[in-house]
Enzyme design. Structure first.
Site, PDB file in Angstrom:
ATOM      1  N   CYS A  20       2.397  26.956  -8.151  1.00  7.21           N
ATOM      2  CA  CYS A  20       2.328  25.755  -7.304  1.00  7.21           C
ATOM      3  C   CYS A  20       0.985  25.620  -6.574  1.00  7.21           C
ATOM      4  O   CYS A  20       0.619  24.526  -6.144  1.00  7.21           O
ATOM      5  CB  CYS A  20       3.462  25.739  -6.293  1.00  7.21           C
ATOM      6  SG  CYS A  20       5.080  25.699  -7.066  1.00  7.21           S
ATOM      7  N   HIS A  80       1.348  20.611  -0.751  1.00  3.15           N
ATOM      8  CA  HIS A  80       2.183  20.806  -1.937  1.00  3.15           C
ATOM      9  C   HIS A  80       3.588  20.312  -1.596  1.00  3.15           C
ATOM     10  O   HIS A  80       4.132  20.636  -0.545  1.00  3.15           O
ATOM     11  CB  HIS A  80       2.195  22.289  -2.295  1.00  3.15           C
ATOM     12  CG  HIS A  80       3.240  22.644  -3.299  1.00  3.15           C
ATOM     13  ND1 HIS A  80       3.405  21.944  -4.470  1.00  3.15           N
ATOM     14  CD2 HIS A  80       4.183  23.627  -3.298  1.00  3.15           C
ATOM     15  CE1 HIS A  80       4.401  22.483  -5.148  1.00  3.15           C
ATOM     16  NE2 HIS A  80       4.894  23.494  -4.463  1.00  3.15           N
ATOM     17  N   ASN A 106       9.482  18.807  -6.708  1.00  4.20           N
ATOM     18  CA  ASN A 106       8.389  19.787  -6.738  1.00  4.20           C
ATOM     19  C   ASN A 106       7.816  19.823  -8.161  1.00  4.20           C
ATOM     20  O   ASN A 106       8.487  20.297  -9.081  1.00  4.20           O
ATOM     21  CB  ASN A 106       8.926  21.163  -6.328  1.00  4.20           C
ATOM     22  CG  ASN A 106       7.852  22.234  -6.294  1.00  4.20           C
ATOM     23  OD1 ASN A 106       6.749  22.034  -6.805  1.00  4.20           O
ATOM     24  ND2 ASN A 106       8.177  23.369  -5.705  1.00  4.20           N
TER      25      ASN A 106
HETATM   26  N1  ACO Z   1      24.121  22.102  -4.288  1.00  3.68           N
HETATM   27  C1  ACO Z   1      25.116  22.494  -3.489  1.00  3.68           C
HETATM   28  N2  ACO Z   1      25.190  23.721  -2.940  1.00  3.68           N
HETATM   29  C2  ACO Z   1      24.200  24.574  -3.223  1.00  3.68           C
HETATM   30  C3  ACO Z   1      23.120  24.233  -4.055  1.00  3.68           C
HETATM   31  C4  ACO Z   1      23.105  22.942  -4.605  1.00  3.68           C
HETATM   32  N3  ACO Z   1      22.113  22.501  -5.410  1.00  3.68           N
HETATM   33  N4  ACO Z   1      22.292  25.286  -4.140  1.00  3.68           N
HETATM   34  C5  ACO Z   1      22.814  26.263  -3.388  1.00  3.68           C
HETATM   35  N5  ACO Z   1      23.968  25.822  -2.825  1.00  3.68           N
HETATM   36  C6  ACO Z   1      24.873  26.551  -1.954  1.00  3.68           C
HETATM   37  C7  ACO Z   1      24.739  28.042  -2.084  1.00  3.68           C
HETATM   38  O1  ACO Z   1      25.504  28.526  -3.180  1.00  3.68           O
HETATM   39  C8  ACO Z   1      25.274  28.509  -0.755  1.00  3.68           C
HETATM   40  O2  ACO Z   1      26.681  28.481  -0.815  1.00  3.68           O
HETATM   41  P1  ACO Z   1      27.562  29.639  -0.097  1.00  3.68           P
HETATM   42  O3  ACO Z   1      27.231  29.508   1.352  1.00  3.68           O
HETATM   43  O4  ACO Z   1      28.943  29.242  -0.449  1.00  3.68           O
HETATM   44  O5  ACO Z   1      27.082  30.915  -0.712  1.00  3.68           O
HETATM   45  C9  ACO Z   1      24.829  27.410   0.216  1.00  3.68           C
HETATM   46  O6  ACO Z   1      24.536  26.268  -0.601  1.00  3.68           O
HETATM   47  C10 ACO Z   1      23.603  27.776   1.000  1.00  3.68           C
HETATM   48  O7  ACO Z   1      22.663  28.328   0.105  1.00  3.68           O
HETATM   49  P2  ACO Z   1      21.277  28.842   0.596  1.00  3.68           P
HETATM   50  O8  ACO Z   1      20.494  29.386  -0.564  1.00  3.68           O
HETATM   51  O9  ACO Z   1      21.482  29.709   1.795  1.00  3.68           O
HETATM   52  O10 ACO Z   1      20.628  27.473   1.052  1.00  3.68           O
HETATM   53  P3  ACO Z   1      19.313  27.234   1.873  1.00  3.68           P
HETATM   54  O11 ACO Z   1      19.623  26.580   3.136  1.00  3.68           O
HETATM   55  O12 ACO Z   1      18.445  28.462   1.905  1.00  3.68           O
HETATM   56  O13 ACO Z   1      18.593  26.160   0.956  1.00  3.68           O
HETATM   57  C11 ACO Z   1      16.795  26.023  -0.618  1.00  3.68           C
HETATM   58  C12 ACO Z   1      18.217  26.496  -0.360  1.00  3.68           C
HETATM   59  C13 ACO Z   1      16.751  24.513  -0.540  1.00  3.68           C
HETATM   60  C14 ACO Z   1      16.364  26.470  -2.003  1.00  3.68           C
HETATM   61  C15 ACO Z   1      15.880  26.644   0.458  1.00  3.68           C
HETATM   62  O14 ACO Z   1      16.063  28.034   0.537  1.00  3.68           O
HETATM   63  C16 ACO Z   1      14.450  26.350   0.223  1.00  3.68           C
HETATM   64  O15 ACO Z   1      14.020  25.234   0.358  1.00  3.68           O
HETATM   65  N6  ACO Z   1      13.638  27.344  -0.100  1.00  3.68           N
HETATM   66  C17 ACO Z   1      12.261  27.134  -0.434  1.00  3.68           C
HETATM   67  C18 ACO Z   1      12.185  27.161  -1.888  1.00  3.68           C
HETATM   68  C19 ACO Z   1      11.201  26.223  -2.479  1.00  3.68           C
HETATM   69  O16 ACO Z   1      10.872  25.173  -2.004  1.00  3.68           O
HETATM   70  N7  ACO Z   1      10.718  26.665  -3.610  1.00  3.68           N
HETATM   71  C20 ACO Z   1       9.838  25.924  -4.382  1.00  3.68           C
HETATM   72  C21 ACO Z   1       8.894  26.806  -5.073  1.00  3.68           C
HETATM   73  S1  ACO Z   1       7.866  27.623  -3.951  1.00  3.68           S
HETATM   74  C22 ACO Z   1       6.985  26.500  -3.306  1.00  3.68           C
HETATM   75  O17 ACO Z   1       6.702  25.554  -3.968  1.00  3.68           O
HETATM   76  C23 ACO Z   1       6.569  26.669  -1.911  1.00  3.68           C
END
Ligand code: ACO
Length: 325
Positions: free
Chosen positions: A115, A252, A282
């Site tokens: 990224c 980004h 993204n």
């Molecule tokens: N739809 C519904 N529920 C979902 C989904 C989905 N697509 N994905 C995960 N869940 C559920 C999980 O299973 C979990 O359920 P549980 O509580 O029953 O176990 C719940 O939602 C919470 O999951 P978390 O992983 O704790 O959710 P979080 O609040 O951390 O959000 C996310 C996840 C959006 C990926 C977040 O961690 C994030 O934004 N991280 C940054 C990642 C990113 O942007 N990466 C891109 C590449 S790196 C970069 O470009 C910077």
């Protein structure tokens, strides 16, 4: 004291025709528009057609950038193409672009910083220009992340999309001050101890497969805000500027919550931040040039303004580029 500057002379972007909305994803995995919107800000993303390759997206963006700059392919002497989703392991996707735009001299190569790839590619272009080794550089970020997603993994497949963006930089003489047009500073970082937090579980040397993207989202989120804030501060410190001196921040486009978290940490007003995460998702190395182009073409980013671009991605890699456009 006069100084060679890499001055932006043209931009171009390309997005595939197919739009995939959050509601379309609901048909593939157990998710909802509400969950995706609340956690990421993403509403839709673009997906390349079968048989449409990263090089196809890159060539379209490159040709639009050439038209925008009033140049021909033969006027370019270096292509630096950032991608984590090349057409093939080799040759470089950049050489396909080279031939397609009618450039049969100079050099073209791919660069891999996921990224952060576009920021790394801009820094590379800037240094080739400053070293006097290139006069006009085409910098491209192009990705087909849809090809490396696990479409059964709801925690990752909702986040990414496909696209390409290109910028052409030209060597021009400046005064050596922050009033100059062009790339004023670039800062690159990486820290390989975090390479298992965001990676692809395949590759030519390890599994002889392409693999799928895997991510520890919570950890990536935690590092992203910290690293992006550091990258922005690096640029501001070197240029002797404050956040309020910057006209536009073009981050980004990973996640609206990362954008908001960084802005809050640095005291940057949301009105100075270009966000296209809702429309594009993204797009990895393509996200910065795609967002920049939207704000330039809708008239927000104006000639002479200061723009700070930054990114963070797998590796981890992160970095920033301060540009007077
Ligand atoms: N739809 C519904 N529920 C979902 C989904 C989905 N697509 N994905 C995960 N869940 C559920 C999980 O299973 C979990 O359920 P549980 O509580 O029953 O176990 C719940 O939602 C919470 O999951 P978390 O992983 O704790 O959710 P979080 O609040 O951390 O959000 C996310 C996840 C959006 C990926 C977040 O961690 C994030 O934004 N991280 C940054 C990642 C990113 O942007 N990466 C891109 C590449 S790196 C970069 O470009 C910077």
């Amino acid at each position: 004291m006069s100084k060679l500057r890499a001055v932006l002379v043209g931009t171009g972007t390309y997005l595939p025709a197919r739009v995939m909305t959050n509601d379309d994803l609901v048909k593939l995995v157990d998710t909802t528009d509400e969950w995706i919107t609340a956690r990421t800000g993403i509403k839709q993303r673009y997906i390349a057609a079968d048989g449409e390759f990263t090089s196809d997206l890159a060539i379209k963006a490159a040709n639009i950038a050439l038209d925008d700059a009033g140049l021909k392919g033969s006027d370019i002497d270096l292509i630096v193409l950032a991608t984590a989703t090349p057409d093939q392991t080799f040759p470089a996707t950049a050489v396909r672009v080279q031939t397609a735009i009618g450039m049969n001299h100079g050099a073209a190569f791919d660069l891999q910083a996921v990224c952060s790839g576009f920021i790394y590619a801009m820094a590379t272009a800037d240094n080739f220009i400053k070293a006097g080794q290139a006069k006009r550089v085409m910098v491209i970020g192009a990705e087909t992340f849809s090809r490396i997603l696990d479409w059964e993994d709801r925690t990752t497949c909702v986040l990414f999309g496909d696209g390409a963006g290109a910028m052409i930089f030209e060597a021009q003489i400046g005064e050596g001050t922050s009033e100059d047009k062009g790339i004023l500073t670039t800062h690159l970082h990486s820290d390989g101890q975090y390479c298992d937090l965001l990676y692809v579980d395949g590759g030519p040397s390890s599994t002889q497969t392409v693999g799928h993207l895997r991510m520890n989202g919570k950890e990536v989120f935690r590092h992203a805000v910290k690293n992006i804030a550091e990258a922005i501060n690096d640029s501001l410190t070197e240029a002797g500027l404050e956040a309020e001196d910057i006209n536009w921040f073009v981050p980004h486009q990973a996640n609206q919550r990362i954008l908001d978290g960084t802005a809050k940490r640095l005291g940057i007003g949301n009105e100075c931040i270009v966000s296209t995460v809702a429309q594009h998702g993204n797009t990895s190395a393509a996200s910065v040039p795609l967002a920049f182009d939207v704000a330039r073409k809708d008239g927000r980013i104006k000639d002479g303004q200061l723009v700070l671009m930054e990114a963070m991605g797998g590796g981890f890699t992160w970095g920033s580029a301060l540009v007077r456009v």
